[in-house]
Design a protein around this motif. Structure first.
Motif, mmCIF file in Angstrom:
data_model
loop_
_atom_site.group_PDB
_atom_site.id
_atom_site.type_symbol
_atom_site.label_atom_id
_atom_site.label_comp_id
_atom_site.label_asym_id
_atom_site.label_seq_id
_atom_site.Cartn_x
_atom_site.Cartn_y
_atom_site.Cartn_z
ATOM 1 N N PHE A 277 -4.054 2.654 1.046
ATOM 2 C CA PHE A 277 -3.040 3.698 0.929
ATOM 3 C C PHE A 277 -2.134 3.736 2.137
ATOM 4 C CE2 PHE A 277 -5.689 5.082 -2.516
ATOM 5 C CZ PHE A 277 -4.826 5.732 -3.388
ATOM 6 N N ILE A 278 -2.728 3.501 3.337
ATOM 7 C CA ILE A 278 -1.910 3.503 4.565
ATOM 8 C C ILE A 278 -0.883 2.383 4.509
ATOM 9 C CG2 ILE A 278 -1.956 3.137 7.042
ATOM 10 C CD1 ILE A 278 -4.692 4.563 7.043
ATOM 11 N N GLY A 279 -1.327 1.182 4.117
ATOM 12 C CA GLY A 279 -0.389 0.058 4.031
ATOM 13 C C GLY A 279 0.707 0.306 3.006
ATOM 14 N N LEU A 280 0.331 0.869 1.870
ATOM 15 C CA LEU A 280 1.325 1.151 0.854
ATOM 16 C C LEU A 280 2.356 2.152 1.373
ATOM 17 C CD1 LEU A 280 2.434 0.961 -2.036
ATOM 18 C CD2 LEU A 280 0.797 2.747 -2.681
ATOM 19 N N GLY A 281 1.866 3.218 2.030
ATOM 20 C CA GLY A 281 2.792 4.218 2.534
ATOM 21 C C GLY A 281 3.730 3.640 3.575
ATOM 22 N N ALA A 282 3.190 2.825 4.482
ATOM 23 C CA ALA A 282 4.033 2.230 5.522
ATOM 24 C C ALA A 282 5.107 1.338 4.929
ATOM 25 C CB ALA A 282 3.156 1.450 6.500
#
Length: 904
Positions: A879-884
């Motif tokens: 989720f962090i990678g997607l958001g970034a």
């Protein structure tokens, strides 16, 4: 003896009648010549009401009267001419007879109603009443005879005498009315000529009386009945000279049916066909005098039907009789029906329809003499003579072109029939044309000699006539040239397949080479006779096309399969080079024919030399020259045609060159990938990848060539190559042969493996072609290739990750790990960003849309799949990678839009 005497008397009577009518025709021609000279000398013609001109069924006297009505001489000259005619015993008569002499000077104008078409009342009263009345008279005579039979009033002899008297009375009344003369001043009633109707009714009754005397009561024997019926028929035909064509048809029908009505215990074929020859000759003379084509055609059909009936049903055979009646048929056609009158010249164009009948029946007789040993026991020279006679008559009378076609078809069917194990015949029981029948009953040497003879006949006559008519009658010249090459080629092919060595026969190859030279020289000779010369019309096209087919046969006869294919492809250069000196349209199409012939060869045997003789050595084997040499030859021919004749043949040669270039590479790949064996086995992913690369490369090459030498074939060919490559990728790479579904080994090498060959290289090739095709091909074409390149790169990256986790075999049924699942999400985001960057840099909207689609897929995967399948830190990192990435894309687009706003 009695039959011979009767036949002699009939012949003498026939010629007396004919000579008398010819003298009468001469008198008519002199009268018309006098009238024509009066008109040309300036004499004032006397005005008469407009009369309908005589048609084919118009009696002779009516035609004379119509002619005199148009331009009569002065009163004194008219009286002098009339007295001369009366002294000759030929008083004018018929419905259009002049009648009383008109007063000198212009006649008063006639009302317009006299020239109007008849109404129903007029038709009923003038035409239908006469026809129905004639039929009623004929039937009334027969019914009267029947009544006397049923009532027993008179004996058979009296009844027959009364019937004969009734028939003679009707004929006499018709002649009396004709000689008395009357006038029908109404248009459209020429068919209601009362004397002809009465004469036809009388002839019908006389036919029935004679037949009843023989067939019912037996009063007279077959010889006398045959003679009387024939005499009635011939006399009726002769009477048609003054009564019209309809009466001639009645007489011809009775004359033809007579042999069927009169039976005999010992039939004599000479008497039958001698009688039919007299009827045919008499009908021919009368039909020629009046130009009655239908009557002449009917006479030929009747004689031909009797000939075929005799050949099929007669218990014994008589070859001289068959030759006699066929010779008479051709003689009547050539010297009577198509004979030229004094001062006439042969028409430059035209076609004689009645000649179809003798051509059909004589050719059937010729084929029977070839096929059935009952007519030609060990010898078919008479059949060959009939075919040669058909050609000779067609050459002597150009209007009888149907004889040429009949002779050609008969020759083709006979020689196709000698090819073992069957011969050509019709079999319509299954609803189609089959190949079955009796072989020609001939010895080998005789068939060879006859073939040589007929071949020389068709070549000599065909090319001579084609040269003669090349400037004036193009269709006629083309017909002669066509049979001048078709018949010899079929004869050569049949003899080779029957008696020659099918593997290699240098004797027949030499004959074929001689035909090549003869046909090519003949085509040039015909072209020099054209107006203007050297135009290369249809006749020249047939001659040169025949030379090309002869060259094809020569290659098959002289060389093996490998050299035949190579030389056949190289032969396409020859007609293309010939366009430097001659602009014949057929030359380019001969090169196209070479393309078709080579395609047929490789479709029959893709290995060129046979699977047993094909070497397993990659590249350097028979496949390379077998496919490569034709490709080079077709390319050169296209280049040459583009600089001379241009046109459609050039485009076809360009397409052939491109096709064979692709086939050369593809077949060599197939050979190498399958260990030197060309079979029908399914292609592997590696082999399919090479085919896809070939298609993409062909598209690029065609675009490059089209930029230098524009061509619609190259343009559409490049588009087709791109579409085919996309179809290969979607169907084979993504679905049918995908190792994710087939679990095929991807290889042990980490990078340079099956995935590299099947996905990364095609992705680079498709991307390069999309970039190269921009501004050179339609936008949809470049967009399609760019999208396919992006999909290939995506699939390559995804499957490479799969191979990194699973090893050599990456089948879908081996499951997914959490780290592998997270890696897919990260990879797809990275690829999406890369596509976005490339799209901005290349200003490609397609790549940017593909980036958005891929990132959308990654978003869905993270929220729907990763949330449930991943645990712990991997779920958080996903989720962090997607958001970034999404925030970075948003920032990127904000700056991009800000720069665009400042630039404006």
């Amino acid at each position: 003896m009695f039959e011979s005497l009767i036949g002699l008397v009939a012949i003498i009577a026939l010629f007396v009648i004919i000579s008398r009518q010819q003298s009468r025709i001469g008198l008519i021609e002199r009268e018309l010549g006098a009238l024509r000279s009066l008109v040309l000398s300036g004499a004032t013609p006397q005005a008469k009401p407009a009369e309908q001109t005589a048609n084919d069924s118009m009696p002779a006297d009516a035609a004379i009267a119509a002619a005199t009505d148009i331009a009569p001489p002065s009163a004194g000259e008219a009286e002098e001419g009339l007295s001369t005619e009366v002294e000759a015993g030929e008083a004018a008569s018929g419905p259009w007879a002049a009648g009383e002499a008109a007063p000198a000077g212009p006649a008063p104008a006639q009302p317009a109603a006299a020239t109007q078409k008849p109404d129903i009342e007029t038709a009923l009263g003038t035409r239908w009443a006469v026809w129905v009345g004639g039929i009623a008279l004929a039937l009334g005579g027969l019914f009267l005879i029947r009544y006397t039979i049923e009532a027993g009033i008179f004996g058979p002899g009296v009844r027959l005498s009364m019937a004969a008297m009734l028939g003679l009375v009707l004929v006499a009344v018709g002649e009396f009315i004709r000689r008395t003369g009357f006038r029908v001043p109404v248009q459209g009633v020429a068919g209601a000529y009362i004397p002809a109707i009465l004469t036809a009714a009388g002839a019908f009754i006389l036919f029935g009386t004679v037949y009843a005397a023989h067939g019912v009561y037996g009063f007279i024997g077959p010889a006398l009945a045959f003679t009387l019926l024939g005499a009635i028929g011939v006399a009726t035909i002769a009477a048609a000279l003054v009564h019209g064509q309809a009466l001639a048809g009645v007489g011809l029908l009775g004359a033809v049916v007579t042999p069927m009505l009169v039976g005999s215990q010992a039939p004599n074929p000479w008497a039958l066909f001698g009688y039919l020859a007299i009827v045919l000759a008499a009908t021919g003379v009368i039909a020629r005098l009046r130009d009655w084509t239908f009557l002449m055609a009917a006479a030929f059909v009747g004689t031909g039907l009797w000939t075929i009936l005799y050949m099929t049903d007669a218990p014994g055979t008589n070859l001289p009789v068959l030759l006699f009646i066929n010779a008479v048929t051709l003689a009547v056609l050539a010297f009577v029906w198509l004979g030229r009158r004094g001062g006439e010249t042969e028409p430059a164009r035209g076609f004689d329809w009645p000649s179809i009948a003798p051509g059909f029946f004589v050719s059937l007789s010729a084929m029977a003499l070839f096929v059935d040993p009952a007519y030609a026991p060990g010898d078919a020279l008479p059949g060959a003579a009939l075919i040669a006679a058909l050609v000779a008559v067609a050459l002597y009378r150009p209007l009888a072109l149907a004889l040429l076609h009949a002779a050609g078809l008969a020759t083709v069917l006979v020689y196709l029939g000698i090819i073992p194990p069957t011969s050509v015949a019709s079999d319509f029981s299954g609803g189609a044309l089959g190949v079955d029948g009796l072989p020609a009953a001939l010895a080998d040497t005789l068939m060879l000699r006859i073939g040589i003879f007929l071949g020389l006949v068709f070549i000599g006559a065909g090319f001579w006539a084609a040269r003669k008519f090349a400037a004036s009658a193009h269709i006629r010249a083309a017909s002669w040239a066509a049979w001048g090459v078709v018949a010899p080629l079929v004869i050569l092919l049949a003899l080779w397949l029957t008696f020659g060595n099918l593997d290699r026969d240098l004797v027949y190859a030499a004959i074929a080479a001689l035909l090549v030279a003869v046909f090519a020289a003949g085509g040039e000779w015909i072209a020099r006779g054209e107006q203007p010369p050297l135009q290369g019309g249809a006749a020249v096209s047939f001659a040169l096309g025949g030379a090309a087919v002869a060259a094809l046969l020569m290659l098959y006869m002289a060389f093996g399969s490998g050299w035949t294919t190579i030389l056949l492809g190289a032969a396409a250069i020859v007609p293309a080079l010939a366009t430097r000196w001659r602009a014949y349209p057929v030359l380019g199409w001969i090169s196209v024919g070479a393309v078709i012939a080579v395609l047929g060869r490789i479709a029959f045997d893709p290995t060129i030399v046979g699977a047993d003789l094909l070497s397993t050595t990659p590249v350097f084997n028979w496949l390379l020259p077998g496919y490569g040499v034709p490709a080079l030859a077709f390319g050169f021919a296209a280049w040459q045609l583009a600089r001379t004749t241009n046109g459609r043949p050039r485009f076809a040669m360009e397409a052939g060159a491109a096709l064979f270039a692709v086939l050369t590479v593809a077949i060599l790949v197939r050979h190498a990938m399958h260990g030197g064996v060309i079979d029908t086995g399914a292609a592997t992913l590696a082999e399919q990848a090479i085919y896809t690369l070939i298609a993409i490369g062909a598209g690029a090459i065609l675009i490059a060539i089209d930029m230098r030498t524009p061509s619609s074939v190259l343009r559409y060919g490049s588009l087709a190559a791109g579409v085919v490559s996309v179809a290969f990728i979607v169907i084979q790479h993504f679905a049918a042969l995908n190792p994710l579904f087939t679990d095929e080994s991807t290889g042990e090498i980490p990078v340079f493996n099956l995935l590299f060959l099947a996905y990364l290289l095609p992705a680079l090739a498709a991307g390069g072609l999309a970039l190269y095709a921009r501004d050179k091909r339609p936008k949809w074409y470049a967009a399609m290739l760019a999208l396919m390149a992006a999909l290939l790169a995506f699939v390559y990256a995804t499957l490479s990750v799969r191979r990194l986790f699973k090893g050599e075999f990456i089948g879908l049924w081996s499951g997914l790990g959490q780290l592998e699942t997270y890696t897919y999400s990260a990879l797809w985001l990275i690829i999406g960003v890369a596509l976005l960057t490339a799209g901005v840099w290349l200003k490609s909207q397609v790549l940017r849309i593909a980036s958005a689609a891929l990132i959308s897929v990654a978003v869905l995967k993270v929220f729907l799949f990763d949330m449930s399948e991943l645990e712990g830190v991997l779920r958080a990192l996903s989720f962090i990678g997607l958001g970034a990435v999404l925030i970075g894309i948003g920032l990127f687009y904000q700056r991009l839009l800000t720069r665009a706003a400042r630039g404006t």
